[in-house]
Enzyme design. Structure first.
Site, PDB file in Angstrom:
ATOM      1  CB  THR A 227     -16.459  67.621   3.540  1.00  0.00           C
ATOM      2  OG1 THR A 227     -16.230  67.004   4.793  1.00  0.00           O
ATOM      3  CG2 THR A 227     -16.391  69.120   3.746  1.00  0.00           C
ATOM      4  CB  SER A 271     -11.316  73.420  10.036  1.00  0.00           C
ATOM      5  OG  SER A 271     -11.744  73.099   8.713  1.00  0.00           O
ATOM      6  CE1 TYR A 273     -12.045  71.528   2.414  1.00  0.00           C
ATOM      7  CE2 TYR A 273     -12.337  70.228   4.413  1.00  0.00           C
ATOM      8  CZ  TYR A 273     -12.449  70.355   3.045  1.00  0.00           C
ATOM      9  OH  TYR A 273     -12.952  69.324   2.297  1.00  0.00           O
ATOM     10  CG  HIS A 274     -14.679  71.200   7.810  1.00  0.00           C
ATOM     11  ND1 HIS A 274     -13.512  71.006   8.520  1.00  0.00           N
ATOM     12  CD2 HIS A 274     -14.938  70.035   7.186  1.00  0.00           C
ATOM     13  CE1 HIS A 274     -13.107  69.753   8.332  1.00  0.00           C
ATOM     14  NE2 HIS A 274     -13.942  69.149   7.527  1.00  0.00           N
ATOM     15  CE  LYS A 277     -14.801  71.197   0.280  1.00  0.00           C
ATOM     16  NZ  LYS A 277     -14.765  70.989  -1.166  1.00  0.00           N
ATOM     17  NE  ARG A 419      -7.751  67.537  12.891  1.00  0.00           N
ATOM     18  CZ  ARG A 419      -8.184  67.289  11.666  1.00  0.00           C
ATOM     19  NH1 ARG A 419      -9.465  67.307  11.410  1.00  0.00           N
ATOM     20  NH2 ARG A 419      -7.353  67.005  10.681  1.00  0.00           N
TER      21      ARG A 419
HETATM   22  N1  NAD Z   1     -10.100  63.269  -0.177  1.00  0.00           N
HETATM   23  C1  NAD Z   1     -11.041  63.247   0.756  1.00  0.00           C
HETATM   24  O1  NAD Z   1     -11.009  62.460   1.710  1.00  0.00           O
HETATM   25  C2  NAD Z   1     -12.211  64.207   0.654  1.00  0.00           C
HETATM   26  C3  NAD Z   1     -13.261  64.071   1.579  1.00  0.00           C
HETATM   27  C4  NAD Z   1     -14.337  64.938   1.494  1.00  0.00           C
HETATM   28  C5  NAD Z   1     -14.363  65.914   0.519  1.00  0.00           C
HETATM   29  N2  NAD Z   1     -13.326  66.037  -0.364  1.00  0.00           N
HETATM   30  C6  NAD Z   1     -13.395  67.080  -1.388  1.00  0.00           C
HETATM   31  O2  NAD Z   1     -13.227  66.493  -2.665  1.00  0.00           O
HETATM   32  C7  NAD Z   1     -12.520  67.385  -3.527  1.00  0.00           C
HETATM   33  C8  NAD Z   1     -11.324  66.670  -4.143  1.00  0.00           C
HETATM   34  O3  NAD Z   1     -10.513  66.181  -3.091  1.00  0.00           O
HETATM   35  P1  NAD Z   1      -9.090  65.569  -3.360  1.00  0.00           P
HETATM   36  O4  NAD Z   1      -8.747  64.757  -2.186  1.00  0.00           O
HETATM   37  O5  NAD Z   1      -9.040  64.975  -4.721  1.00  0.00           O
HETATM   38  O6  NAD Z   1      -8.193  66.887  -3.338  1.00  0.00           O
HETATM   39  P2  NAD Z   1      -7.001  67.320  -4.302  1.00  0.00           P
HETATM   40  O7  NAD Z   1      -6.345  68.491  -3.662  1.00  0.00           O
HETATM   41  O8  NAD Z   1      -6.138  66.154  -4.596  1.00  0.00           O
HETATM   42  O9  NAD Z   1      -7.760  67.756  -5.614  1.00  0.00           O
HETATM   43  C9  NAD Z   1      -8.207  69.057  -5.865  1.00  0.00           C
HETATM   44  C10 NAD Z   1      -7.566  69.529  -7.157  1.00  0.00           C
HETATM   45  O10 NAD Z   1      -8.074  70.826  -7.448  1.00  0.00           O
HETATM   46  C11 NAD Z   1      -7.018  71.658  -7.871  1.00  0.00           C
HETATM   47  N3  NAD Z   1      -7.387  73.043  -7.548  1.00  0.00           N
HETATM   48  C12 NAD Z   1      -7.546  73.602  -6.332  1.00  0.00           C
HETATM   49  N4  NAD Z   1      -7.877  74.893  -6.456  1.00  0.00           N
HETATM   50  C13 NAD Z   1      -7.955  75.155  -7.780  1.00  0.00           C
HETATM   51  C14 NAD Z   1      -8.253  76.310  -8.540  1.00  0.00           C
HETATM   52  N5  NAD Z   1      -8.532  77.472  -7.962  1.00  0.00           N
HETATM   53  N6  NAD Z   1      -8.240  76.212  -9.879  1.00  0.00           N
HETATM   54  C15 NAD Z   1      -7.947  75.042 -10.501  1.00  0.00           C
HETATM   55  N7  NAD Z   1      -7.642  73.920  -9.836  1.00  0.00           N
HETATM   56  C16 NAD Z   1      -7.645  73.978  -8.479  1.00  0.00           C
HETATM   57  C17 NAD Z   1      -5.806  71.176  -7.095  1.00  0.00           C
HETATM   58  O11 NAD Z   1      -4.594  71.507  -7.745  1.00  0.00           O
HETATM   59  C18 NAD Z   1      -6.045  69.669  -7.041  1.00  0.00           C
HETATM   60  O12 NAD Z   1      -5.420  69.009  -8.115  1.00  0.00           O
HETATM   61  C19 NAD Z   1     -12.172  68.598  -2.694  1.00  0.00           C
HETATM   62  O13 NAD Z   1     -13.122  69.607  -2.930  1.00  0.00           O
HETATM   63  C20 NAD Z   1     -12.282  68.091  -1.284  1.00  0.00           C
HETATM   64  O14 NAD Z   1     -12.599  69.119  -0.378  1.00  0.00           O
HETATM   65  C21 NAD Z   1     -12.249  65.194  -0.321  1.00  0.00           C
END
Ligand code: NAD
Length: 509
Positions: A227, A271, A273-274, A277, A419
């Site tokens: 991210t 955070s 979370y970050h 990453k 935050r």
């Molecule tokens: N949505 C955003 O704005 C955004 C921005 C920057 C980065 N990201 C990154 O992109 C990725 C996807 O984001 P998203 O918004 O689709 O999130 P999301 O939570 O909708 O999708 C992640 C999926 O991974 C699955 N998951 C999590 N841990 C797991 C595990 N241990 N085993 C199997 N499945 C698992 C969850 O059930 C979920 O369906 C993430 O890594 C997130 O950090 C998202």
């Protein structure tokens, strides 16, 4: 010219490297070795093609994608015929959208999920405001309506590493898209249990995956989601380069100077979370160095929107959309607030600036990167955004569109910032690789996508679901550990705000 036309078998995941390949170097380019020959005059690096074994051993830099019959022209560059792509986190917001998107373009899609996201959202008393089907129904609808066969397994990538190994061994993916992490900063800040759960899930899940890929599919490219938040927002205004300092960057100190070129740029996560990453970044970087894996680390901006042609095709194909304090992203949340009559919430000054990209544009980026695998041993960070906006600017945009196009009485408020972050800061970010190197073109217009969201959110079904869960919208998770809802600081004068915004806050449109 397609962005990957001149890539060669050196980049191709169908290759088995053989011969005298004896170096491991992160980021090293095959070109440096192209001319090297041994005493007998033979090329040092040789390869065999798993898809075309009949050609035997050959120099992997001698055949380019535009010459190879396995690479066919598609809408996002040359694509490997029936390329096997495994999506980890396929049930999520981005994962499901990408599965249908790639399936529609002829990729052979497989995927894994453990439904963590569904559970996390439920735990917070929230729900996806766009109702989604159960996985079995999703898969059946993909097959029935789009003709897409998706091979799915319910697997926790951290807890069930052996099952993941077996699935990877069975599918032998040529690209692995890794979305399977907890994506929420506030969720990681709730308390010790949540912080530990997020870091364990994200960091250890990814670490295990790296070992599995090394053992089973080292030639497959890993497209890992990081991210933009890994970089933080340096108060000095130092630009956020794409993962590494450019070749001509220098450090001056104490009357001495050093080159910084090629070093990872500093990370300043905001955070737990970050932080997870950032730890992933280092683990992926090291794995490429030690084992010659190849990885794109996507520094993705905040995603907005809910539309691609495939997910819009039928209710059973829709992807999730969350608007609660933990799992909703800002533009999506603003539109939901506007629809339900909650003044749009700016945290503190509301002058935080971030990079954004629409769901559909993010899918195009992912496809272009899947089609242009890094070289063996190469770790490359890519800043995946298509515009930079201040949060205040976005609130004004949503308010204007909601008022003008939909007649909604919208207000904007400043609330306490739960935050620990600068709420006013300089921001300069480079995002040149995707358009210049990979041929990405922004297709989605911010205003149009916001209007499209209003249309969807104002349907009876979605509006009712927002109303049911509106209590989950206002933040209650403070980085300091306080447990109470944030309070309003000020209700803004909308007309004046929009006027100022037009002059001031259009940073980069
Ligand atoms: N949505 C955003 O704005 C955004 C921005 C920057 C980065 N990201 C990154 O992109 C990725 C996807 O984001 P998203 O918004 O689709 O999130 P999301 O939570 O909708 O999708 C992640 C999926 O991974 C699955 N998951 C999590 N841990 C797991 C595990 N241990 N085993 C199997 N499945 C698992 C969850 O059930 C979920 O369906 C993430 O890594 C997130 O950090 C998202």
């Amino acid at each position: 010219m397609e962005h990957n036309g001149k890539y060669t078998c050196w980049n191709c995941p169908a290759i088995d490297l053989a011969g005298k390949v004896d170096f491991r170097a992160c980021g090293q380019s095959g070109k440096q070795f192209e001319k090297k020959t041994d005493a007998s005059g033979e090329t040092q690096i040789l390869a065999e093609c798993k898809r075309r074994p009949e050609i035997g051993l050959f120099d992997p830099m001698s055949i380019s994608f535009d010459e190879c019959p396995e690479w066919i022209k598609g809408p996002c560059g040359y694509q490997l015929r029936n390329m096997r792509v495994m999506i980890l986190g396929i049930d999520g917001y981005l994962g499901w959208t990408l599965a249908l998107w790639l399936g529609g373009m002829g990729y052979r899609v497989s995927g894994v999920d453990n439904y963590n996201r569904r559970e996390w959202v439920k735990e917070r008393g929230a729900q996806t405001i766009v109702p989604i089907s159960r996985m079995n129904d999703r898969l059946a609808a993909a097959k029935e309506l789009l003709g897409i066969d998706i091979e799915f397994r319910q697997i926790d990538i951290f807890e069930q590493r052996q099952r993941l190994r077996e699935f990877i061994e069975e599918v032998r993916p040529e690209a692995v898209v890794h979305y399977a992490e907890c994506p929420s900063a506030p969720y990681s800040m709730i308390d010790a249990e949540h912080a530990i759960a997020v870091q364990k899930n994200n960091v250890l899940g990814t670490l295990g995956l790296l070992f599995t890929m090394k053992d089973l599919v080292p030639e497959s490219s890993l497209i890992k989601l990081g991210t933009m938040g890994e970089y933080g927002t340096p108060l000095t205004g130092r630009p956020l380069f794409e993962g590494m300092f450019p070749a001509d960057a220098e450090l001056h100190w104490d009357n001495r100077q050093w080159s910084l070129g090629g070093e990872l740029i500093p990370r300043d996560p905001h955070s737990f979370y970050h932080v997870s990453k950032v730890q992933d970044t280092f683990n992926c970087y090291e794995a490429c160095k030690y084992w010659w894996l190849r990885s794109f680390d996507i520094m993705q901006g905040v995603i907005f929107g809910v539309h691609t042609d495939q997910v819009a095709r039928d209710n059973r194909l829709r992807t999730r959309l969350d608007i609660d304090e933990c799992f909703g992203t800002v533009i999506n949340r603003f539109v939901a607030q506007a629809v339900t009559g909650i003044p749009l919430t700016l945290y503190g000054q509301g002058k935080q600036i971030r990079g954004y990209i629409a769901l559909r544009d993010a899918m195009q980026c992912m496809t272009r990167l899947i089609n242009a695998p890094p070289e063996p041993g190469q770790y490359a960070a890519v800043n995946q955004i298509s515009g930079i906006y201040s949060v205040r600017h976005l609130a004004c945009k949503v308010a204007q569109i909601g008022q003008k196009n939909f007649g909604l009485p919208i207000q904007i408020q400043r609330v306490e910032n739960p935050r620990v972050e600068a709420d006013e800061h300089p921001f300069e970010v480079l995002y040149e690789k995707l358009p210049k190197q990979f041929g990405f073109e922004t297709k989605v217009d911010l205003d149009e996508e916001i209007a499209r969201m209003f249309e969807l959110f104002l349907t009876d079904e979605v509006r009712a679901r927002i109303e049911q869960r509106k209590h989950a919208i206002i933040p209650r998770t403070w980085w300091s550990g306080i447990k109470r809802q944030v309070e309003q600081l000020e209700l803004l004068n909308l007309e004046a705000e929009i006027r100022d915004d037009e002059q001031l806050y259009t940073i980069n449109e």
